[in-house]
Design an enzyme around this catalytic site. Structure first.
Site: not given
Length: 645
Positions: A285, A327, A397
């Protein structure tokens, strides 16, 4: 690494391996994997850290950490490593299908997930992504991305033993687990941060802290704010420390100092610890923000790619069954390097999100025009990668940022600012005659930037259709949903289905009444799984049944279509029909031409045009039927989708 340094490193590693509690076969295999990946690991490591005072010590500790992690790896996982080494394209195959969810919103706990594996298997999911589940800070944790312990599970969801039980159960069904690992920051409650706060210099060096405001002010001149509405600024003052701390995302998320080799070592240990629990993919992330350089936006710096290559090499030495998904929601020119480019080709990430495909899907759906989609995807992206591919998705999300540049818009005769404003208005439902229902996110009046929240079904028009009772509008919304899934299933990569999209779950407006969620509009499109609706998935007359049957059909046909293997190039086609998006998958078994009608009208595509694009037989692999031409052309319905071989 020069030859002498490499030989010295191999010798040191071999001596550690010979002293390890491993059998002869495991020792020799580990040595071979080290020789294969040593340059990929220590080339970047040396370049990044050779001038650091702790360089030599950390390098020695890194060698020991690799051997220790291998000793902790179970025989079952070592066998999986061997299988993945023999089948390195496993994650590129057509049978790979992703399903993404928050554990608590899907099944309550990890043990609850075990009770839902039949549902996942029925859908065809083989790549299961648990949204953040490592132990977060209490209270606001940015949806779980503010981690206070990398080696523990959120106690509300279960334990590390529960995680191992889930990974074992998934492996038995041919499913792989993906877990989030946040690389840019930790929670301020993480043990490293707490010790830094108490004054331990070793751990202060793990973060970016400043006694004076002068340096933060200099950095701030070129930085951008990620969450300007609820977390403005990039630095936070802590009176008890008498220091400023770099906090790119939120006050409670402290940015790690990746120029310190000890941070690299700590993350390698964590990464391999999770791999030894049976995790087969790590979603890394916020990687774009990892390296800080004065005078830049501190995003996508070259050192980021060096770090990611080295992390990947460490995985290949100890746990080849583990792949990395990076990501990085950035512009196309900045995104491509995360899948390996230049010196990092075939050595960096295995997966990255195709954010542009998502944005262009929604753009074409709203405008009913595909010229921009065709232009962007043809001009900015290569047709294939080495040992890497896309994660394709319609939504996730997070919010949707309308990443359409002024230059790309101008190339097709559109105003960039006007088109971005149109999309934001369309998907909130403010635009006249919009079918969508969503919400604004992180509006910035100064820049005009407005992002969008909303579930797939609500953005496709199902929410407004259900409210009005308009059956024709419901039909159109369902066809938009299925066209989107046919697109991400065939484009190339692993299609990622967000929980509930296979049932047409709508926006959850109840989040606004929850004091813990209402500050973040993204909870609008993070509904709890509706198992009552799931029970209707086999009813062919229900909305849930129609969507579920359509999605499972798409995924079944994907598995039966070898052309879709992610290593096969994806070539964007311009058929000269604005409203139709098309691409060809070039494969050893012949071409596959995939067509999608984003218009609201029936279209007629000349057979000669399709033959020139590569169609050799008139077989629709998606519907599994032979198509009929009329008047030398293919009739194509609104929201039509077809895979022609």
């Amino acid at each position: 690494m020069n030859i002498q340094s490499a030989l010295t490193m191999v010798g040191k590693f071999n001596r550690l391996v010979d002293a390890a509690s491993l059998d002869h076969h495991a020792r020799e295999l580990l040595k071979l994997r080290f020789r294969r990946s040593a340059d990929d690991l220590f080339g970047p490591f040396d370049e990044l850290y050779a001038t650091h005072p702790e360089y030599e010590a950390v390098r020695e500790e890194l060698l020991a950490a690799l051997v220790d992690a291998q000793q902790q790896r179970s025989p079952e996982l070592r066998l999986l490593d061997l299988k993945r080494d023999l089948e390195p394209d496993w994650f590129q195959r057509p049978e790979m299908v992703g399903y993404v969810f928050y554990i608590d919103r899907f099944a309550g706990t990890m043990k609850g997930v075990l009770e839902k594996l039949d549902y996942l298997e029925e859908l065809g999911a083989t790549y299961i992504h648990f949204m953040p589940c490592l132990k977060p800070r209490e209270g606001d944790s940015d949806g779980g991305y503010s981690v206070m312990d990398y080696r523990a599970i959120n106690p509300a969801l279960g334990s590390m033993q529960d995680l191992e039980a889930v990974t074992a159960a998934l492996r038995k069904r041919g499913m792989s687990l993906c877990l989030d690992l946040v690389l840019n920051h930790t929670a301020k409650e993480h043990d490293w941060a707490m010790r830094a706060r108490k004054g331990e210099q070793r751990y202060r060096d793990y973060y970016w802290t400043f006694e004076e405001r002068a340096l933060p002010d200099q950095y701030d001149r070129t930085l951008v704010e990620v969450f300007p509405a609820h977390a403005p600024g990039n630095f936070t003052w802590y009176p008890d420390m008498k220091r400023w701390v770099w906090t790119t995302f939120n006050e409670h998320q402290w940015d790690l100092n990746w120029s310190n080799p000890r941070v690299f070592l700590e993350i390698v240990k964590v990464m391999l610890f999770l791999a030894n629990r049976g995790v087969e993919a790590l979603r890394l992330d916020a990687v774009a923000f990892m390296w800080k350089r004065m005078g830049t936006r501190c995003q996508n710096e070259p050192e980021v790619h060096m770090i990611l290559q080295a992390l990947r090499a460490a995985s290949r030495i100890v746990a080849p069954a583990l792949i990395h998904k990076e990501e990085a929601i950035v512009s196309p020119k900045d995104l491509i390097p995360y899948l390996g480019q230049g010196r990092h080709t075939g050595r960096e990430g295995n997966l990255a999100y195709h954010n542009s495909l998502m944005v262009q899907f929604w753009s074409a759906l709203a405008s009913r025009k595909t010229a921009l989609m065709t232009h962007v995807l043809r001009e900015h992206f290569p047709e294939s990668f080495v040992n890497a591919t896309w994660g394709t998705y319609l939504r996730c999300h997070d919010d949707i940022g309308w990443a359409v540049t002024d230059e790309d818009a101008a190339a097709v005769g559109v105003s960039g600012p006007a088109h971005r404003a149109f999309l934001a208005d369309f998907y909130t439902g403010r635009y006249p005659a919009s079918f969508a229902r969503g919400g604004d996110f992180q509006s910035n009046p100064e820049t005009g930037d407005r992002r969008t929240n909303g579930s797939c079904a609500s953005l496709c028009g199902l929410e407004t259709a259900v409210e009005s009772g308009d059956t024709r509008a419901m039909d159109a919304a369902i066809h938009r949903i299925l066209m989107g899934h046919a697109l991400i299933a065939s484009f190339g990569g692993i299609p990622l289905i967000y929980m509930g999209d296979e049932l047409g779950l709508l926006n959850d407006h109840a989040y606004e009444t929850d004091e813990h969620l209402r500050h973040d509009g993204r909870w609008m499109h993070r509904p709890k799984m509706d198992w009552g609706k799931a029970k209707r998935r086999h009813d062919p007359f229900s909305i849930e049944g129609r969507i579920h049957a359509g999605v499972t059909h798409v995924l079944a046909r994907r598995r039966a279509t070898p052309h879709i293997h992610a290593a096969n190039p994806t070539s964007i086609l311009d058929l000269g029909i604005d409203g139709v998006f098309a691409f060809a998958r070039k494969s050893p078994v012949g071409p596959l031409v995939c067509l999608f009608n984003f218009s609201e009208s029936w279209l007629s595509i000349p057979a000669a045009t399709l033959e020139a694009a590569g169609v050799q037989e008139w077989r629709d692999r998606l519907a599994d039927v032979t198509v009929e031409l009329r008047g030398g052309a293919l009739p194509f319905p609104p929201q039509g989708r077809i895979w022609l071989s």
